[in-house]
Design an enzyme around this catalytic site. Structure first.
Site, PDB file in Angstrom:
ATOM      1  N   GLU A 348      41.077 -12.137 -24.407  1.00  0.00           N
ATOM      2  CA  GLU A 348      41.381 -10.838 -23.797  1.00  0.00           C
ATOM      3  C   GLU A 348      41.785  -9.757 -24.791  1.00  0.00           C
ATOM      4  O   GLU A 348      42.864  -9.183 -24.705  1.00  0.00           O
ATOM      5  CB  GLU A 348      42.527 -11.000 -22.774  1.00  0.00           C
ATOM      6  CG  GLU A 348      42.124 -11.833 -21.600  1.00  0.00           C
ATOM      7  CD  GLU A 348      43.283 -12.013 -20.606  1.00  0.00           C
ATOM      8  OE1 GLU A 348      43.006 -11.993 -19.402  1.00  0.00           O
ATOM      9  OE2 GLU A 348      44.433 -12.173 -21.026  1.00  0.00           O
TER      10      GLU A 348
HETATM   11  C1  TNX Z   1      44.793 -14.908 -18.071  1.00  0.00           C
HETATM   12  S1  TNX Z   1      43.960 -17.391 -19.517  1.00  0.00           S
HETATM   13  C2  TNX Z   1      45.350 -14.990 -19.331  1.00  0.00           C
HETATM   14  C3  TNX Z   1      46.823 -14.932 -19.477  1.00  0.00           C
HETATM   15  C4  TNX Z   1      47.501 -14.618 -18.177  1.00  0.00           C
HETATM   16  C5  TNX Z   1      46.859 -15.405 -17.060  1.00  0.00           C
HETATM   17  C6  TNX Z   1      47.530 -15.219 -15.738  1.00  0.00           C
HETATM   18  C7  TNX Z   1      44.035 -16.455 -20.643  1.00  0.00           C
HETATM   19  C8  TNX Z   1      43.394 -16.935 -21.836  1.00  0.00           C
HETATM   20  N1  TNX Z   1      44.646 -15.285 -20.476  1.00  0.00           N
HETATM   21  O1  TNX Z   1      47.175 -13.998 -20.458  1.00  0.00           O
HETATM   22  O2  TNX Z   1      48.838 -14.965 -18.288  1.00  0.00           O
HETATM   23  O3  TNX Z   1      45.512 -15.026 -16.953  1.00  0.00           O
HETATM   24  O4  TNX Z   1      46.981 -16.050 -14.762  1.00  0.00           O
END
Ligand code: TNX
Length: 533
Positions: A348
């Site tokens: 992300e």
């Molecule tokens: C996605 S899973 C994210 C996290 C968040 C989560 C909440 C991932 C690699 N990144 O930063 O905490 O969703 O469900």
């Protein structure tokens, strides 16, 4: 009757009830023995989670009795420690003080015998053979980890009240049987996000203990994110001091000293669990950027962040100091971590171009490898060329997971719509998020790590990991509520053969674990999908 006569009676009742509650659920049981259902020995044998590879019941029982001993066939510290671990689990509820002794003689009546058999590698690193006769129990394994997993089976074969912290006056019988058992996957993990909210060492230890009861073997600690940096880095102390000083919602946060982190790692090791530290980068780095202005493109530190948005922060990929910083952090964490893995996040991050992102990951992979570790990253890392020793963690994007596999990289399966323990169970539960959907107990159990994605083979899958992100989770009670009853399902998906797998059959076994969780004082969610014993 006048109210004057009623009052002292009611008051006495209230006092008695409060004393009972304060004295804990297990003490309550000595007075109301029926309310933790001990089930019968055969039913307990048939309710094991994860389900063993093979179980053959025989028609008798073995009983733990006062004066019993635990014998080990080898006086290495490791094996003796496993014997002591078992004794420590059996002593409180039985009231015995079970000694652990080394012997080379066949086991004596009434005893439990733990033996390493070096000549039988067929059991693998974690497999074990358990032979329960009327007179004794013999647990054998090729490696200490196998004995440790086998001990969890012995615990589950005993009445649930074996997990009580106070003496229970019941008969400690175990169904006789032979069990042969080994895991399907080498990676059976859970992740705890200690960045969004900080959890103290004792909470992490509790998490480790509960994972190990279901034979899980990997604890992934998400140690840094926008909202908090949770481990002291001596060469960059402000990361923890400033970056660790808050949390989602603006609480006071916290961080682990290096000694505390080492204590967690050692506790995990004693449960045959490998700790995987994650420092998320280049995104999810607001806490670091806020701690050192020189890490920012404009040289200005942003304020600390206590919200729950993702994807807004990034290290400065074209600044040399960024890589000095990463090198120092990974160097210190690698030195504190005996396990072979360092997780670098990689998820992300929306600002850099694909090619900048790819060269960043390549540089970080080199740094991780220069400290003798294997790099793990969320599946986004497949946008970069990867060494085949690196590992990708699938959470959201099947195409990227396949891209990783095409590079010869193995994947850990954590598909968000099935494996995210921070998702709400259903519309009526209070904690958690919903972006990946509701995940009730049946959904959490109902998937297979190999068939979940097309185009990958069993040999591409390292195993399963269930993450608990903690944006909405603040206490150990919250953790337990999200993790139970889902975690035993993930443990079973990782350990047990998939042939003959059925929700209906699993749900009955799971329901039989409710009394164990009461005895262990776990704040589980009593999902209406399961008929709890
Ligand atoms: C996605 S899973 C994210 C996290 C968040 C989560 C909440 C991932 C690699 N990144 O930063 O905490 O969703 O469900």
């Amino acid at each position: 009757m006048s109210s004057g006569n009623n009052y002292p009676w009611v008051q006495r009742l209230i006092i008695v009830l409060s004393c009972l509650i304060l004295s804990g659920i297990c003490n309550l049981q000595t007075l109301h023995a029926a309310s933790i259902n001990n089930l019968n020995p055969k039913l307990r044998l048939l309710s094991l989670i994860p389900k063993p590879t093979s179980v053959k019941p025989t028609p008798s029982v073995f009983k733990l009795t006062k004066g019993m001993k635990i014998y080990v066939n080898n006086n290495s510290d490791d094996i003796t420690a496993i014997g002591e671990f078992l004794a420590a689990k059996l002593n409180p509820a039985t009231g015995y003080e079970i000694p652990v002794q080394t012997t080379s003689n066949p086991p004596l009546n009434g005893s439990i015998y733990l033996a390493i058999v070096n000549e039988d590698p067929s059991l693998g690193e974690e497999g074990y053979d358990l032979s329960i006769n009327k007179n004794n129990i013999i647990l054998t394994a090729f490696r200490p980890a196998g004995l440790f997993r086998g001990i969890q089976t012995i615990r589950q074969l005993l009445p649930p009240r074996i997990e009580c912290a106070t003496v229970q006056r019941i008969s400690w019988d175990i169904q006789t049987a032979t069990i042969k058992d080994y895991p399907r996957f080498e990676w059976r993990g859970a992740m705890l996000d200690v960045a969004r909210h900080f959890f103290k060492v004792s909470d992490v230890k509790r998490f480790i203990e509960l994972m190990s009861y279901y034979k899980m073997n990997r604890l992934h600690l998400h140690l840094s994110d926008d909202q908090g940096w949770r481990i002291m880095i001596n060469s960059w102390p402000n990361l923890a001091i400033h970056g660790g000083s808050t949390a989602v919602g603006g609480g006071s946060g916290g961080y682990y000293t290096q000694a505390e982190y080492t204590e967690i790692v050692a506790y995990a090791q004693a449960h045959y669990i490998t700790v995987i530290p994650e420092i998320d980068m280049p995104g999810h780095t607001n806490a670091a950027l806020s701690s050192y202005p020189e890490l920012n493109a404009n040289g200005v530190a942003p304020p600390l962040y206590t919200g729950i948005k993702v994807g807004f922060s990034s290290l400065t990929l074209d600044k040399a100091i960024t890589y000095d910083f990463i090198n120092d952090v990974i160097k210190e964490i690698a030195a504190l971590t005996p396990g072979p893995y360092i997780h670098i996040g990689g998820d992300e991050v929306f600002s850099p171009s694909h090619s900048d992102y790819a060269s960043f990951i390549t540089r970080v992979q080199n740094i991780v490898q220069s400290y003798g570790k294997r790099m793990i990253g969320w599946e986004e890392i497949a946008r970069s060329p990867l060494s085949s020793s690196s590992i990708a963690q699938h959470w959201n994007n099947a195409e990227l997971a396949r891209t990783a596999v095409k590079q010869g990289v193995k994947v850990i399966m954590s598909p968000a719509p099935k494996a995210y323990m921070d998702m709400m169970y259903n519309y009526s539960t209070r904690l958690g998020q919903t972006w990946a959907g509701f995940i009730d107990v049946k959904d959490a159990y109902g998937w297979d790590p190999v068939t979940r994605l097309s185009g990958i083979a069993e040999s591409d899958v390292l195993g399963v990991e269930a993450p608990l992100w903690t944006e909405t989770i603040q206490t150990i009670d919250d953790i337990e509520h999200m993790v139970f009853p889902r975690l035993p399902g993930y443990a079973e998906i990782g350990w047990s053969l998939k042939d003959g797998k059925s929700w209906d059959e699993y749900a009955v076994r799971l329901g039989a674990h409710g009394p164990r969780w009461k005895a262990l004082d776990i704040n589980y969610y009593p999902s209406p999908q399961v008929r709890w014993k």
